[in-house]
Design a protein around this motif. Structure first.
Motif, mmCIF file in Angstrom:
data_model
loop_
_atom_site.group_PDB
_atom_site.id
_atom_site.type_symbol
_atom_site.label_atom_id
_atom_site.label_comp_id
_atom_site.label_asym_id
_atom_site.label_seq_id
_atom_site.Cartn_x
_atom_site.Cartn_y
_atom_site.Cartn_z
ATOM 1 N N LEU A 142 61.251 -26.014 -129.352
ATOM 2 C CA LEU A 142 61.882 -24.902 -130.039
ATOM 3 C C LEU A 142 62.448 -25.375 -131.362
ATOM 4 O O LEU A 142 63.234 -26.302 -131.419
ATOM 5 C CB LEU A 142 63.028 -24.361 -129.196
ATOM 6 N N THR A 143 62.000 -24.726 -132.401
ATOM 7 C CA THR A 143 62.593 -25.060 -133.680
ATOM 8 C C THR A 143 63.099 -23.770 -134.289
ATOM 9 O O THR A 143 62.373 -22.800 -134.376
ATOM 10 C CB THR A 143 61.552 -25.682 -134.621
ATOM 11 N N ALA A 144 64.314 -23.749 -134.644
ATOM 12 C CA ALA A 144 64.878 -22.550 -135.253
ATOM 13 C C ALA A 144 64.324 -22.449 -136.659
ATOM 14 O O ALA A 144 64.533 -23.344 -137.479
ATOM 15 C CB ALA A 144 66.388 -22.635 -135.302
ATOM 16 N N PRO A 145 63.564 -21.402 -136.942
ATOM 17 C CA PRO A 145 62.982 -21.303 -138.273
ATOM 18 C C PRO A 145 64.048 -21.002 -139.327
ATOM 19 O O PRO A 145 64.964 -20.227 -139.076
ATOM 20 C CB PRO A 145 61.995 -20.151 -138.143
ATOM 21 N N ARG A 146 63.898 -21.641 -140.429
ATOM 22 C CA ARG A 146 64.818 -21.405 -141.533
ATOM 23 C C ARG A 146 64.170 -20.437 -142.503
ATOM 24 O O ARG A 146 62.957 -20.352 -142.569
ATOM 25 C CB ARG A 146 65.108 -22.713 -142.260
ATOM 26 N N SER A 147 64.961 -19.759 -143.237
ATOM 27 C CA SER A 147 64.398 -18.887 -144.260
ATOM 28 C C SER A 147 63.626 -19.727 -145.259
ATOM 29 O O SER A 147 64.097 -20.760 -145.717
ATOM 30 C CB SER A 147 65.525 -18.158 -144.989
ATOM 31 N N SER A 148 62.414 -19.297 -145.560
ATOM 32 C CA SER A 148 61.615 -20.066 -146.501
ATOM 33 C C SER A 148 61.684 -19.403 -147.859
ATOM 34 O O SER A 148 62.254 -18.342 -148.036
ATOM 35 C CB SER A 148 60.166 -20.105 -146.027
ATOM 36 N N GLY B 164 59.365 -18.015 -149.426
ATOM 37 C CA GLY B 164 58.546 -16.809 -149.493
ATOM 38 C C GLY B 164 59.275 -15.570 -148.998
ATOM 39 O O GLY B 164 59.003 -14.476 -149.451
ATOM 40 N N THR B 165 60.192 -15.728 -148.062
ATOM 41 C CA THR B 165 60.851 -14.559 -147.502
ATOM 42 C C THR B 165 62.352 -14.654 -147.728
ATOM 43 O O THR B 165 62.952 -15.706 -147.601
ATOM 44 C CB THR B 165 60.607 -14.455 -145.998
ATOM 45 N N GLU C 158 64.211 -12.767 -145.944
ATOM 46 C CA GLU C 158 64.817 -12.243 -144.730
ATOM 47 C C GLU C 158 65.501 -13.347 -143.938
ATOM 48 O O GLU C 158 65.038 -14.470 -143.894
ATOM 49 C CB GLU C 158 63.727 -11.605 -143.860
ATOM 50 N N PRO C 159 66.577 -12.990 -143.283
ATOM 51 C CA PRO C 159 67.260 -13.984 -142.468
ATOM 52 C C PRO C 159 66.459 -14.254 -141.204
ATOM 53 O O PRO C 159 65.810 -13.369 -140.677
ATOM 54 C CB PRO C 159 68.582 -13.313 -142.117
ATOM 55 N N ALA C 160 66.461 -15.464 -140.765
ATOM 56 C CA ALA C 160 65.736 -15.810 -139.553
ATOM 57 C C ALA C 160 66.511 -16.861 -138.790
ATOM 58 O O ALA C 160 67.143 -17.726 -139.379
ATOM 59 C CB ALA C 160 64.361 -16.361 -139.902
ATOM 60 N N GLY C 161 66.450 -16.798 -137.507
ATOM 61 C CA GLY C 161 67.150 -17.782 -136.696
ATOM 62 C C GLY C 161 68.641 -17.639 -136.851
ATOM 63 O O GLY C 161 69.143 -16.848 -137.640
ATOM 64 N N TRP D 116 72.695 -22.721 -134.238
ATOM 65 C CA TRP D 116 72.881 -22.968 -132.811
ATOM 66 C C TRP D 116 74.349 -23.288 -132.554
ATOM 67 O O TRP D 116 74.889 -24.179 -133.182
ATOM 68 C CB TRP D 116 72.029 -24.142 -132.358
ATOM 69 N N GLU E 230 69.077 -6.539 -137.919
ATOM 70 C CA GLU E 230 68.537 -5.289 -138.420
ATOM 71 C C GLU E 230 68.437 -4.338 -137.250
ATOM 72 O O GLU E 230 68.192 -4.767 -136.133
ATOM 73 C CB GLU E 230 67.138 -5.516 -139.006
ATOM 74 N N HIS F 149 53.540 -14.041 -145.191
ATOM 75 C CA HIS F 149 54.650 -14.996 -145.216
ATOM 76 C C HIS F 149 55.221 -15.254 -143.826
ATOM 77 O O HIS F 149 56.433 -15.345 -143.651
ATOM 78 C CB HIS F 149 55.773 -14.513 -146.132
ATOM 79 N N GLU G 50 54.733 -20.052 -141.393
ATOM 80 C CA GLU G 50 55.624 -21.143 -140.967
ATOM 81 C C GLU G 50 56.513 -20.735 -139.786
ATOM 82 O O GLU G 50 57.181 -21.559 -139.201
ATOM 83 C CB GLU G 50 56.478 -21.662 -142.134
ATOM 84 N N PHE G 51 56.461 -19.452 -139.430
ATOM 85 C CA PHE G 51 57.244 -18.989 -138.281
ATOM 86 C C PHE G 51 56.368 -18.782 -137.047
ATOM 87 O O PHE G 51 56.804 -18.171 -136.092
ATOM 88 C CB PHE G 51 57.940 -17.672 -138.622
ATOM 89 N N GLN H 19 63.808 -14.712 -132.446
ATOM 90 C CA GLN H 19 64.326 -15.513 -133.556
ATOM 91 C C GLN H 19 64.055 -14.868 -134.912
ATOM 92 O O GLN H 19 64.447 -15.413 -135.931
ATOM 93 C CB GLN H 19 63.679 -16.904 -133.529
ATOM 94 N N LEU H 20 63.349 -13.735 -134.914
ATOM 95 C CA LEU H 20 62.913 -13.157 -136.179
ATOM 96 C C LEU H 20 63.632 -11.851 -136.480
ATOM 97 O O LEU H 20 64.123 -11.172 -135.582
ATOM 98 C CB LEU H 20 61.405 -12.892 -136.119
ATOM 99 N N SER H 21 63.644 -11.488 -137.740
ATOM 100 C CA SER H 21 64.255 -10.229 -138.149
ATOM 101 C C SER H 21 63.307 -9.073 -137.837
ATOM 102 O O SER H 21 62.123 -9.268 -137.567
ATOM 103 C CB SER H 21 64.543 -10.264 -139.643
ATOM 104 N N GLY H 22 63.851 -7.859 -137.905
ATOM 105 C CA GLY H 22 63.056 -6.673 -137.597
ATOM 106 C C GLY H 22 61.833 -6.539 -138.489
ATOM 107 O O GLY H 22 60.751 -6.193 -138.031
ATOM 108 N N MET I 14 60.185 -8.936 -140.035
ATOM 109 C CA MET I 14 59.195 -9.955 -139.698
ATOM 110 C C MET I 14 58.441 -9.568 -138.444
ATOM 111 O O MET I 14 57.231 -9.738 -138.342
ATOM 112 C CB MET I 14 59.898 -11.307 -139.482
ATOM 113 N N ARG J 87 55.921 -6.915 -139.222
ATOM 114 C CA ARG J 87 54.743 -7.499 -139.888
ATOM 115 C C ARG J 87 53.832 -8.162 -138.861
ATOM 116 O O ARG J 87 52.610 -8.021 -138.924
ATOM 117 C CB ARG J 87 55.185 -8.530 -140.925
ATOM 118 N N ARG K 72 58.551 -2.999 -148.567
ATOM 119 C CA ARG K 72 57.755 -4.225 -148.524
ATOM 120 C C ARG K 72 56.624 -4.094 -147.503
ATOM 121 O O ARG K 72 55.495 -4.481 -147.747
ATOM 122 C CB ARG K 72 58.679 -5.392 -148.148
#
Lengths: 292, 258
Positions: free
Chosen positions: A10-16, A18-19, A21-24, A27, A289, B128, B131-132, B139-142, B144, B147, B177
């Protein structure tokens, strides 16, 4: 059953970049909480043991009424081959009974899920059966199956299967109907819907049932041994009690508790390994969201 | 504009649908007929309770029409002919993003899944999400997740996409988007899209044709050809006029129904 994902862990994805949007989520650090979870109960147990020891010594209680913890420890140390032999018997009974109970519970839940008449017929009976004290069933099993291994296994299975059946059936029923429709638009067969959707969806409920079963699994075997046996921790308790060797009774109890706890630990561990996504879902207490 | 051939991708004729309730019969769709050409982007627009979702369910083969016929690609409507996407992302929480988007090919066969992997990679990169791919939906937003649901719908490999208010549950910015992503999909692939929405602006911005449905029982009020998506300027007077006209038509049909 559960498809292993391609991810190594499990790796908590970080915002990259490209996006936006918040992710993860960060912990929550569990180290401090862990320490507290161990330190406080251990401290409580130790102080209770000290109080017990003190009361026995101050009032010079006879060992056939209440032995001091130190005497219980000494008895365990001196007679450990006896305790080990009886523990092994009970462990085998619990393991066989648990496996049988899980198998029966799963089959019964699936059968009841797929054949509604079966559910209507079985469910009231199932509930009623749990109102019959297992103590009442145990002597009957001895009459039917004798003093050997089998009646204890059956007793353990009787205790184990019920939470599994109820929890699994509940889990299967709560599969999102929209997901079933999605699978159908993808042309999935009923077997695919079962293996790829309903069973994985029922897993969290099944594990809830397994946890309850793990805790209660030893009860069945011990009651089976009380009613009639020549070995096992239940037998040891009863015979030691009859001869007022109370330290041995406590020793048997001390041997019994780790069995249930180990099983519970195994279930929790299996849940963490097999359903890693579940802890993530549980952590989602503040949706970023709105989503239905 | 795309080439539009003679034969319809989808044809609905004289469709009726009603449900019997304890209090009587509820007519949801009444004499609905329309045809969609291959490569068209049609928006079904109507107030809530106009039977839009019922119509989509019938097109998807999830519900039977009461009366009337639905033909897809010349043959009777059946399950494996269209890809269906809902407002809920319906991602499986126990699967990673990667395993979620590959669900439809996997259901067909292991070999299909293997074959679809390359496409999945491309779409995830385009949206995009690459990488996820090892993350779980929780773990993802609405945005994402939605998509990912769109990619999963594409990997169904069907000629017609039925989208039932796919962006109804996300915020305005994310919706914009997602709409752009959808347009890109429609332009890149030669797909026929049927979009159900109650958002007039969304219909104007995305569709080549808007089919207006009245409130219950749902009837087709009007079919309006719209400029191709990229020639629409959201702030232009023309767009504004079209929007008011659509709203007026819907309001009138609503008043007539009452």
């Amino acid at each position: 059953m559960l498809r292993p994902s391609e991810s190594p862990g499990l790796t908590a994805p970080r915002s990259s970049a490209g996006t936006a949007e918040p992710a993860g989520r960060p912990w929550p650090n569990g180290r401090g909480a862990w320490l507290g979870q161990i330190v406080y109960p251990v401290a409580l147990v130790l102080s209770l043991l000290a109080a017990w020891e003190g009361v026995v010594r101050v009032f010079s209680l006879p060992r056939y009424i209440l032995p001091a913890p130190s005497l219980v420890a000494l008895t365990l140390w001196e007679k450990w081959p006896v305790f080990a032999a009886h523990t092994w018997v009970t462990v085998q009974e619990v393991a066989a009974g648990g496996a049988l109970g899980i198998a029966v519970g799963l089959c019964l839940a699936l059968a009841m899920f797929f054949f509604a008449p079966l559910e209507k017929a079985f469910y009231p009976l199932l509930i009623t059966s749990q109102n019959v004290p297992v103590f009442a069933i145990a002597p009957l099993l001895v009459v039917w199956f004798g003093y050997g291994f089998l009646p204890k296994v059956l007793m353990a299975a009787i205790i184990v299967f019920f939470p599994i059946t109820v929890a699994t059936l509940d889990g299967l029923k709560r599969t999102d109907p929209d997901l079933v429709r999605l699978f159908r638009t993808m042309g999935a067969s009923p077997a695919q819907i079962l293996w790829k959707l309903r069973l994985p969806a029922a897993m969290p409920a099944l594990f809830s049932g397994l946890k309850i079963s793990a805790i209660y699994s030893t009860i069945g075997a011990v009651i089976g041994e009380w009613v009639g046996a020549g070995a096992g921790l239940g037998y040891l308790m009863l015979s030691a009690n009859a001869q007022l060797r109370v330290a041995e009774v406590f020793g048997a109890i001390l041997c019994l508790t780790p069995i249930g706890l180990t099983l519970l630990g195994a279930v929790v561990l299996a849940e963490r390994v097999l359903l890693p996504w579940q802890r993530l879902a549980a952590r989602e207490d503040e949706p970023l969201e709105p989503h239905p | 504009m795309k080439a539009v051939s003679r034969a319809s991708a989808l044809e609905v004729e004289g469709l009726h649908k009603s449900y019997s309730l304890r209090t009587g019969v509820l007519s949801v769709l009444e004499d609905v007929s329309f045809a969609v050409a291959p490569g068209e982007f049609v928006a079904l627009l109507g107030p809530s309770g106009s039977g839009k979702s019922t119509l989509l369910n019938i097109l998807a083969g999830l519900e039977r029409p009461g009366r009337g016929t639905v033909r897809i690609g010349g043959s009777a409507a059946g399950l494996p002919l269209i890809a269906y996407m809902q407002q809920k992302d319906l991602l499986l929480p126990w699967r990673t993003l990667w395993d979620n988007v590959l669900l439809a090919p996997e259901i067909r066969s292991a070999a299909e899944r293997e074959r679809a992997a390359e496409k999945a990679r491309e779409w995830l990169k385009a949206f995009h999400l690459f990488e996820f791919r090892h993350a779980y939906p929780a773990q993802l937003s609405g945005g994402m997740r939605q998509r990912a649901a769109l990619i999963r719908t594409l990997l169904c490999e069907r000629e017609i996409l039925l989208l039932d208010e796919p962006f109804g549950a996300v915020d305005a910015l994310t919706r914009r988007r997602l709409q752009r992503h959808l347009l890109r999909v429609w332009e890149t692939l030669d797909k026929t899209v049927i979009l159900v929405t109650h958002d007039v602006e969304e219909a104007i911005l995305l569709a080549t044709r808007i089919v207006l449905l009245s409130s219950r029982p749902g009837r087709i009020v009007e079919s309006i050809d719209v400029l191709p998506p990229h020639s629409v300027r959201p702030q232009s007077a023309e767009t504004f006029r079209l929007k008011s006209r659509i709203l007026e038509t819907l309001e009138q049909s609503d008043a007539a129904a009452l």
